[in-house]
Design a protein around this motif. Structure first.
Motif, PDB file in Angstrom:
ATOM      1  N   LEU A  24      -5.576   1.961  -2.916  1.00  0.00           N
ATOM      2  CA  LEU A  24      -6.665   1.820  -2.132  1.00  0.00           C
ATOM      3  C   LEU A  24      -6.792   0.466  -1.760  1.00  0.00           C
ATOM      4  N   PHE A  25      -6.839  -0.611  -2.786  1.00  0.00           N
ATOM      5  CA  PHE A  25      -7.071  -2.119  -2.678  1.00  0.00           C
ATOM      6  C   PHE A  25      -6.027  -2.820  -1.411  1.00  0.00           C
ATOM      7  N   TRP A  26      -4.711  -2.307  -1.570  1.00  0.00           N
ATOM      8  CA  TRP A  26      -3.937  -2.959  -0.637  1.00  0.00           C
ATOM      9  C   TRP A  26      -3.864  -2.115   0.711  1.00  0.00           C
ATOM     10  N   GLY A  27      -4.481  -0.951   0.657  1.00  0.00           N
ATOM     11  CA  GLY A  27      -4.704  -0.192   2.106  1.00  0.00           C
ATOM     12  C   GLY A  27      -5.540  -0.765   2.855  1.00  0.00           C
ATOM     13  N   VAL A  28      -6.956  -1.214   2.152  1.00  0.00           N
ATOM     14  CA  VAL A  28      -8.146  -1.875   2.664  1.00  0.00           C
ATOM     15  C   VAL A  28      -7.532  -3.257   3.110  1.00  0.00           C
ATOM     16  N   LEU A  29      -6.695  -3.754   2.483  1.00  0.00           N
ATOM     17  CA  LEU A  29      -6.390  -5.265   2.877  1.00  0.00           C
ATOM     18  C   LEU A  29      -5.489  -4.982   3.937  1.00  0.00           C
ATOM     19  N   ALA A  30      -4.701  -4.010   4.112  1.00  0.00           N
ATOM     20  CA  ALA A  30      -3.857  -3.904   5.253  1.00  0.00           C
ATOM     21  C   ALA A  30      -4.701  -3.843   6.594  1.00  0.00           C
ATOM     22  N   GLY A  31      -5.928  -3.075   6.351  1.00  0.00           N
ATOM     23  CA  GLY A  31      -6.805  -2.949   7.379  1.00  0.00           C
ATOM     24  C   GLY A  31      -7.433  -4.401   7.963  1.00  0.00           C
ATOM     25  N   LEU A  32      -7.591  -5.259   6.949  1.00  0.00           N
ATOM     26  CA  LEU A  32      -8.265  -6.567   7.251  1.00  0.00           C
ATOM     27  C   LEU A  32      -7.007  -7.195   7.849  1.00  0.00           C
ATOM     28  N   ALA A  56       0.906  -1.174   0.145  1.00  0.00           N
ATOM     29  CA  ALA A  56       0.041  -0.146  -0.025  1.00  0.00           C
ATOM     30  C   ALA A  56       0.855   1.228   0.017  1.00  0.00           C
ATOM     31  N   ILE A  57       1.815   1.424   0.607  1.00  0.00           N
ATOM     32  CA  ILE A  57       3.072   2.453   0.780  1.00  0.00           C
ATOM     33  C   ILE A  57       3.480   2.355  -0.741  1.00  0.00           C
ATOM     34  N   TYR A  58       3.772   1.484  -1.664  1.00  0.00           N
ATOM     35  CA  TYR A  58       4.306   1.442  -2.469  1.00  0.00           C
ATOM     36  C   TYR A  58       3.553   2.188  -3.540  1.00  0.00           C
ATOM     37  N   TYR A  59       2.216   1.649  -3.774  1.00  0.00           N
ATOM     38  CA  TYR A  59       1.229   2.356  -4.643  1.00  0.00           C
ATOM     39  C   TYR A  59       0.771   3.544  -3.998  1.00  0.00           C
ATOM     40  N   SER A  60       0.767   4.229  -2.845  1.00  0.00           N
ATOM     41  CA  SER A  60       0.221   5.444  -2.414  1.00  0.00           C
ATOM     42  C   SER A  60       1.401   6.123  -1.701  1.00  0.00           C
ATOM     43  N   ASN A  61       1.345   6.274  -0.323  1.00  0.00           N
ATOM     44  CA  ASN A  61       2.375   6.893   0.436  1.00  0.00           C
ATOM     45  C   ASN A  61       2.182   6.354   1.898  1.00  0.00           C
ATOM     46  N   ALA A 111     -10.060   8.456  -1.385  1.00  0.00           N
ATOM     47  CA  ALA A 111      -9.743   7.812  -2.725  1.00  0.00           C
ATOM     48  C   ALA A 111     -10.053   8.919  -3.819  1.00  0.00           C
ATOM     49  N   THR A 112     -10.903   9.923  -3.815  1.00  0.00           N
ATOM     50  CA  THR A 112     -11.830  10.506  -4.858  1.00  0.00           C
ATOM     51  C   THR A 112     -11.730  12.022  -4.491  1.00  0.00           C
ATOM     52  N   HIS A 113     -11.386  12.450  -3.222  1.00  0.00           N
ATOM     53  CA  HIS A 113     -11.572  13.775  -2.832  1.00  0.00           C
ATOM     54  C   HIS A 113     -12.841  14.414  -2.967  1.00  0.00           C
ATOM     55  N   GLY A 114     -13.745  13.573  -2.878  1.00  0.00           N
ATOM     56  CA  GLY A 114     -15.201  14.040  -2.973  1.00  0.00           C
ATOM     57  C   GLY A 114     -15.630  13.972  -4.646  1.00  0.00           C
ATOM     58  N   ASN A 115     -15.086  13.438  -5.596  1.00  0.00           N
ATOM     59  CA  ASN A 115     -15.232  13.576  -6.788  1.00  0.00           C
ATOM     60  C   ASN A 115     -15.324  12.288  -7.397  1.00  0.00           C
ATOM     61  N   ILE A 116     -16.689  11.538  -7.587  1.00  0.00           N
ATOM     62  CA  ILE A 116     -16.871  10.275  -7.824  1.00  0.00           C
ATOM     63  C   ILE A 116     -16.536   9.945  -9.390  1.00  0.00           C
ATOM     64  N   HIS A 117     -16.194  11.007 -10.068  1.00  0.00           N
ATOM     65  CA  HIS A 117     -15.700  10.774 -11.477  1.00  0.00           C
ATOM     66  C   HIS A 117     -14.297  10.695 -11.461  1.00  0.00           C
ATOM     67  N   GLU A 118     -13.522  10.610 -10.495  1.00  0.00           N
ATOM     68  CA  GLU A 118     -12.176  10.783 -10.544  1.00  0.00           C
ATOM     69  C   GLU A 118     -11.389  10.126  -9.420  1.00  0.00           C
ATOM     70  N   MET A 119     -10.478   9.159  -9.585  1.00  0.00           N
ATOM     71  CA  MET A 119      -9.870   8.509  -8.304  1.00  0.00           C
ATOM     72  C   MET A 119      -8.604   9.261  -8.186  1.00  0.00           C
ATOM     73  N   VAL A 120      -8.290   9.790  -7.050  1.00  0.00           N
ATOM     74  CA  VAL A 120      -7.016  10.650  -6.708  1.00  0.00           C
ATOM     75  C   VAL A 120      -6.051   9.450  -6.256  1.00  0.00           C
ATOM     76  N   LEU A 121      -6.546   8.466  -5.327  1.00  0.00           N
ATOM     77  CA  LEU A 121      -5.816   7.585  -4.919  1.00  0.00           C
ATOM     78  C   LEU A 121      -5.819   6.465  -6.158  1.00  0.00           C
ATOM     79  N   SER A 122      -4.630   5.627  -6.423  1.00  0.00           N
ATOM     80  CA  SER A 122      -4.725   4.748  -7.333  1.00  0.00           C
ATOM     81  C   SER A 122      -5.382   3.420  -6.782  1.00  0.00           C
ATOM     82  N   PHE A 123      -6.098   2.795  -7.659  1.00  0.00           N
ATOM     83  CA  PHE A 123      -7.012   1.468  -7.282  1.00  0.00           C
ATOM     84  C   PHE A 123      -6.052   0.585  -6.288  1.00  0.00           C
ATOM     85  N   GLU A 124      -4.813   0.414  -6.884  1.00  0.00           N
ATOM     86  CA  GLU A 124      -3.835  -0.473  -6.133  1.00  0.00           C
ATOM     87  C   GLU A 124      -3.620  -0.097  -4.603  1.00  0.00           C
TER      88      GLU A 124
END
Length: 226
Positions: free
Chosen positions: A90-98, A24-29, A75-88
């Motif tokens: 977000l995906f690995w960050g949620v998995l880190a929580g799990l 998650a750090i690799y794909y985001s920060n 993930a979106t900064h409130g804009n549902i049409h644009e992902m600020v955070l990459s899908f990867e």
């Protein structure tokens, strides 16, 4: 039975937690990964409701809404049409929580019998062997300078051995929910270091998502005095 629990803790808890968090750090920060990792009280809450065969309380439903809302904002900064955070990221960050919820829940019976240090040490060995076999580390050639080696030592000794061991000692003494509450200083310190040391941007709307997710820990930990 204890050995099976140890293997589950090593793979689903420690190894999965460390790998998903680092990815998650690799794909985001580091700050975003740390914040998303603190979705783990929500997963613990769902587990508690399932085991106790009950519906979530009102404050628990509020926490679910805050957690999903905070994740959406990050993930979106409130804009549902644009992902600020990459899908990867977000995906690995949620998995880190799990994975962090697995890490908090799986070793309880083992720690009651053997303490926290011995299970953690064996879990690190098992997890390291399994992850090394999956990644085929014998085929990887790495050349590091002195700063690379110092960074590796810091990750291994401070970020893994000490951090995981001390956290599990806290879980064993005060339980997973209170331990998560106290450990909530991690996302704050990660954010401060990221902004001051790495000069990475962190906007006000990111702070809002941060507050929404972190507030779930305090709400779930709060109990009215009788």
């Amino acid at each position: 039975m204890m050995f099976f629990q140890l293997v589950l803790f090593a793979i689903l808890g420690l190894m999965f937690c460390q790998y998903s968090y680092m990815t998650a750090i690799y794909y985001s920060n580091s700050s975003t990964a740390a914040i998303l990792q603190y979705l783990n009280p929500i997963f613990i809450m769902f587990y508690t409701c399932l085991v106790c065969k009950r519906l979530p309380y009102k404050k628990e439903l509020l926490c679910v809404a805050l957690a999903f809302g905070g994740t959406f904002i990050l993930a979106t900064h409130g804009n549902i049409h644009e992902m600020v955070l990459s899908f990867e990221g977000l995906f690995w960050g949620v998995l880190a929580g799990l994975a962090a919820s697995f890490y908090s829940l799986l070793p309880r019976h083992i720690m009651n019998k053997y303490g926290s240090l011995i299970p953690t040490g064996y879990a690190m060995i098992i997890g390291g062997v399994v992850l090394g076999a999956i990644g085929r580390v014998w085929n990887i050639s790495v050349s590091l300078d002195i700063f690379g080696y110092l960074g590796m030592i810091g990750i291994i000794v401070i970020g893994t051995v000490l951090a995981f061991s001390m956290y599990l000692i806290g879980v064993n003494l005060i339980g997973p929910m209170r331990a998560s509450l106290i450990a909530a200083v991690e996302p704050l310190s990660a954010t401060i270091c990221m902004c001051l040391w790495l000069h990475s941007p962190f906007t006000l709307i990111d702070v809002l998502g941060f507050i929404m997710i972190m507030s779930t820990i305090f709400i779930l930990s709060y109990k009215k005095k009788s």
